[in-house]
Motif scaffolding. Structure first.
Motif, PDB file in Angstrom:
ATOM      1  N   LEU A 210       0.666  -1.391   0.131  1.00 52.69           N
ATOM      2  CA  LEU A 210      -0.216   0.150   0.026  1.00 52.69           C
ATOM      3  C   LEU A 210       0.615   1.223  -0.323  1.00 52.69           C
ATOM      4  N   GLY A 211       2.336   1.399  -0.084  1.00 51.19           N
ATOM      5  CA  GLY A 211       3.055   2.501   0.495  1.00 51.19           C
ATOM      6  C   GLY A 211       3.173   3.388  -0.989  1.00 51.19           C
ATOM      7  N   ILE A 212       2.548   3.166  -2.611  1.00 47.32           N
ATOM      8  CA  ILE A 212       1.913   4.569  -3.565  1.00 47.32           C
ATOM      9  C   ILE A 212       1.048   5.021  -2.734  1.00 47.32           C
ATOM     10  N   ILE A 213      -0.245   4.539  -2.058  1.00 47.16           N
ATOM     11  CA  ILE A 213      -0.966   5.190  -2.020  1.00 47.16           C
ATOM     12  C   ILE A 213      -0.951   6.563  -1.424  1.00 47.16           C
ATOM     13  N   PRO A 214      -0.284   7.072  -0.526  1.00 44.18           N
ATOM     14  CA  PRO A 214      -0.081   8.544  -0.118  1.00 44.18           C
ATOM     15  C   PRO A 214       0.748   9.026  -1.244  1.00 44.18           C
ATOM     16  N   PHE A 215       1.038   8.712  -2.392  1.00 47.02           N
ATOM     17  CA  PHE A 215       1.875  10.088  -3.258  1.00 47.02           C
ATOM     18  C   PHE A 215       0.786  10.207  -4.527  1.00 47.02           C
ATOM     19  N   LEU A 216      -0.415   9.024  -4.723  1.00 42.42           N
ATOM     20  CA  LEU A 216      -1.524   9.308  -5.755  1.00 42.42           C
ATOM     21  C   LEU A 216      -2.185  10.162  -6.112  1.00 42.42           C
ATOM     22  N   SER A 217      -2.798  10.787  -6.803  1.00 49.12           N
ATOM     23  CA  SER A 217      -3.892  11.848  -6.878  1.00 49.12           C
ATOM     24  C   SER A 217      -5.076  10.680  -6.985  1.00 49.12           C
ATOM     25  N   HIS A 218      -4.985   9.434  -7.259  1.00 46.16           N
ATOM     26  CA  HIS A 218      -6.137   8.698  -7.963  1.00 46.16           C
ATOM     27  C   HIS A 218      -6.153   7.234  -7.461  1.00 46.16           C
ATOM     28  N   PRO A 219      -6.905   6.195  -7.338  1.00 45.23           N
ATOM     29  CA  PRO A 219      -6.839   5.079  -7.042  1.00 45.23           C
ATOM     30  C   PRO A 219      -5.432   4.484  -7.879  1.00 45.23           C
TER      31      PRO A 219
END
Length: 275
Positions: free
Chosen positions: A90-99
């Protein structure tokens, strides 16, 4: 000369970034690299030769690679000079602006994201030879984009991933019950956060567990591996393994060393043949 190196992130990023993988090779003639579903999202900066997908299309130089559902082959005939950021599930989640689901089975060119910070980072890495300086700039960029990801759904899916990692046999209904969510609601949130459906993710992590066991015990009987990893039987393991790697376990072991990105704390390149 080939060089493969792993650098671990700072403490502030350690819950998001698994490691940075540095891969550098000299010029070579017509080599292939196999890609397989890993359960992790990658952010890659490549300063070497062009790489081609098996259909002849060019792989982007700098890209985010989402969750994969099938094996693939990259073709190249020059040098590799790559820095890959391998994220925790789930590490990419804080850096994404979309799902994360929008990354599924895609290599998305950084230039197409329209993010000024990542584009500036791309340019910096292209012109900076020192790896340590590149990593420092990557960390600066990631920390600057860090958003608070800790919410109820994030923590629920994080617990679900831990269950998938540790339990040999699970189904989606059990995961939904554990997360205190309805079946359909759980599937939607899990897919949004991981980039792949829970059923497919269970398959991928089970496959990665097989690789990890074979990585450390290459002579272990496949039937025993199937039992340890929660497959119904030997044939079920072979079917899933072939679907996710492109060959049987026996063929895989004969052509390359098994390696699990998900369960291991390092990374290796698998050159599968020379032309």
């Amino acid at each position: 000369m080939n060089s493969s190196k792993v650098i671990y992130p700072s403490s502030l990023l350690s819950q998001y970034v698994k490691y940075y993988w540095i891969l550098q090779t000299d010029s070579c003639v017509n080599k292939n690299i196999q890609t397989i579903p890993s359960g992790c999202v990658h952010l890659v900066f490549h300063r070497g030769c062009d790489m081609l997908f098996s259909n002849g299309e060019k792989q982007p130089k700098n890209f985010i690679r989402g969750q994969l559902s099938a094996p693939g082959t990259l073709l190249f005939s020059g040098n590799i000079d790559m820095i890959a950021i391998v994220f925790h599930p789930l590490g990419i989640i804080p850096f994404l602006s979309h799902p994360a689901s929008e990354l599924y089975n895609h290599y998305i060119d950084i230039d197409d994201l329209g993010n000024a910070g990542l584009i500036n980072l791309e340019r910096f890495i292209a012109n900076e030879e020192d790896i340590s300086t590149c990593i420092q700039e990557i960390e600066k960029c990631l920390i600057g984009r860090l958003n608070n990801a800790s919410n109820y759904n994030y923590n629920r899916i994080l617990r679900s991933i831990q269950l998938i990692k540790n339990e040999a046999q699970l189904n989606v209904s059990e995961l939904a019950d554990n997360a205190c969510l309805g079946y359909r609601h759980f599937k939607r949130i899990f897919t949004q956060y991981t980039g792949v459906s829970p059923k497919e993710y269970i398959r991928i992590i089970r496959f990665q567990k097989v690789l990890h066991i074979l990585q450390n015990n290459p002579t272990l009987d496949i039937t025993k591996v199937a039992y340890i990893c929660g497959y119904y039987d030997h044939s079920h393991l072979v079917k899933d393994f072939r679907s996710l790697s492109g060959c049987s376990p026996t063929e895989y072991l004969a052509s390359r060393k098994p390696h699990s990105t998900f369960f291991s704390n390092d990374c290796r390149i698998n050159l599968i043949r020379s032309n």
